[in-house]
Design an enzyme around this catalytic site. Structure first.
Site, mmCIF file in Angstrom:
data_model
loop_
_atom_site.group_PDB
_atom_site.id
_atom_site.type_symbol
_atom_site.label_atom_id
_atom_site.label_comp_id
_atom_site.label_asym_id
_atom_site.label_seq_id
_atom_site.Cartn_x
_atom_site.Cartn_y
_atom_site.Cartn_z
ATOM 1 N N SER A 177 -53.390 49.275 -52.146
ATOM 2 C CA SER A 177 -52.669 48.583 -53.211
ATOM 3 C C SER A 177 -53.446 48.443 -54.514
ATOM 4 O O SER A 177 -52.844 48.286 -55.557
ATOM 5 C CB SER A 177 -52.189 47.216 -52.724
ATOM 6 O OG SER A 177 -53.213 46.539 -52.040
ATOM 7 N N HIS A 205 -46.462 49.951 -50.103
ATOM 8 C CA HIS A 205 -46.325 50.666 -51.380
ATOM 9 C C HIS A 205 -45.809 52.088 -51.229
ATOM 10 O O HIS A 205 -45.573 52.761 -52.226
ATOM 11 C CB HIS A 205 -47.674 50.700 -52.104
ATOM 12 C CG HIS A 205 -48.171 49.349 -52.488
ATOM 13 N ND1 HIS A 205 -47.734 48.679 -53.591
ATOM 14 C CD2 HIS A 205 -49.051 48.524 -51.873
ATOM 15 C CE1 HIS A 205 -48.332 47.497 -53.657
ATOM 16 N NE2 HIS A 205 -49.136 47.380 -52.631
ATOM 17 N N LYS A 237 -41.126 45.269 -52.694
ATOM 18 C CA LYS A 237 -41.633 46.236 -53.672
ATOM 19 C C LYS A 237 -40.529 47.219 -54.062
ATOM 20 O O LYS A 237 -39.629 46.847 -54.799
ATOM 21 C CB LYS A 237 -42.897 46.864 -53.126
ATOM 22 C CG LYS A 237 -43.997 45.801 -53.249
ATOM 23 C CD LYS A 237 -45.224 45.937 -52.446
ATOM 24 C CE LYS A 237 -46.077 44.699 -52.699
ATOM 25 N NZ LYS A 237 -46.968 44.372 -51.613
#
Ligand code: PLP
Length: 390
Positions: A177, A205, A237
């Site tokens: 990240s 992610h 996300k």
């Protein structure tokens, strides 16, 4: 107590590590209003621009009208709604796993799974750059906790070979990240198989961004449920909503329902969040243009930064950190960009190692080329200023 608290705080301030919050007064989007001021933002994790998508919002509102706001109970008591169940089934089809299980946050999913799978007498192996929730999960599990150097498969293999525990769990981020690079998940799957270790990947992610259909690292490396048995994703996300899930075998999911304390002892997500996430999942899978646009913006940004001679990290994902070094400079750069109306966060220790403070630029399919160019312009002014000062 007050004396101790004050000391802590002034120490942090002196080290340029003090953190504070700003107040967002608009939806999450490239153009935001913060503390009454408009900014062009490069710091959200809303990689596909779904957080404020009209269809996602509409689904949320419609479900809130039907189910109300709060789910009212944990999943095992009476808070597991039809929307939750449908989302779990759709996520299973999306990930190609038997089943999935929703958790209220990614942090809780990681704590819950790791603690359900390993304990005293077992061994857990984690990449040094793993997300805090994975490290905390490993440390709290009671298993023998070993870290390996970032993406160092050979070092991990030596540690696995030397481990005597019956149960060995290897845990990594799919996309790291703060660096934006990928774990070599295909190689990890191979050595885990050889050493009879279980592999868990946190793909917070990667989902939505990597793989032809947004299936993340599992799709990118084409790894099935046997090769990658514990797959974690978050909804906050690329999905643009909130929550998280674990995907895996029927037996894994049943085990988590029985044992994962962060699943059992907490209120279920609002059903409206699940309903909104179902629409996000549809958009994420079908609107390939979002991934294509994102890739083009990433290339444009990297080419521009390279021309400026700024040190980029080896990342092909929307996380594009510019390495600065010391925390003070990272902060100064971030505030100089803010003075130009551009929001980029300075990431400092302890989030990253001492001496590796950085500007963490994140790109979204919602950005335009012109907005990326504006960022590049602002960066070039920073570079010029720094050159003059030297
Ligand atoms: C964001 C993130 C989490 C936490 O997810 P939340 O749903 O925000 O709690 C876990 N792991 C990684 C790698 C993340 O980036």
């Amino acid at each position: 107590m007050k004396q101790w608290l004050d000391e802590q705080l002034s120490q942090r301030r002196a080290q340029h590590l003090y953190r504070s919050r700003r107040e967002l007064q608009s939806a999450q989007a490239p153009e935001v209003t913060i503390d009454g001021q408009n900014f062009l933002a490069f710091c959200s994790n809303d990689y596909l621009g779904l957080a404020n998508h009209p269809q996602v919002v509409e689904a949320f509102v419609a479900a809130a009208k039907h189910y109300g706001v709060g789910s009212g109970a944990s999943h095992l008591v009476c808070g597991h709604s039809r929307e939750h169940h449908a989302l779990e089934q759709e996520l299973a089809a999306f990930t190609g796993r038997d089943r999935t299980l929703l958790f209220s946050t990614g942090f809780m999913a990681n704590l819950g799974v790791i603690n359900a799978l390993v304990g005293a007498g077992d061994s857990i192996f984690e990449d040094k750059l793993n997300h805090a929730s994975l490290l905390d999960g490993g440390l709290s599990s009671g298993a023998k906790f070993q870290r390996f150097l970032h993406n160092d498969v050979a070092q991990l293999e030596r540690k696995l070979a030397a481990a005597e525990a019956q149960k060995k769990l290897v845990v990594v981020d799919g996309v790291f990240s703060m660096d934006g690079d990928l774990a070599p998940v295909h190689e990890l799957a191979r050595i885990c198989d050889q050493h009879r270790a279980w592999l868990m990947v946190d793909d917070a992610h990667g989902f939505g961004v990597l793989g032809k259909n947004g299936g993340g690292v599992a799709e990118h490396f084409n790894l099935n449920q046997d090769q990658l048995p514990v797959l974690m994703g978050t909804l906050g996300k690329s999905f643009g909503t909130f929550g998280a899930f674990i995907a895996g075998s029927d037996a894994l999911i049943e085990t988590l329902i029985q044992l994962a304390r962060t699943y059992i002892y907490t209120t279920a997500l609002p059903p409206a969040v699940a309903a909104a996430s179902r629409v996000s999942l549809q958009l994420l899978q079908t609107e390939h243009w979002r991934r294509e646009k994102l890739r083009a913006l990433i290339q444009r940004f990297r080419a521009g930064v390279e021309q400026l001679g700024l040190p980029l990290m080896a990342s092909s994902t929307p996380i594009q950190p510019i390495m600065v070094g010391d925390a003070e400079t990272a902060l100064a750069w971030s505030s100089q960009l803010a003075a130009q109306g551009i929001l980029v966060t300075a990431i400092r220790p302890p989030t990253v190692a001492a001496g590796s403070a950085r500007l963490r630029v994140t790109l979204s399919a919602a950005h335009t080329e012109a907005q990326v160019d504006r960022l590049l312009d602002a960066l070039s002014q920073l570079v010029r200023k720094t050159d003059c000062a030297e």
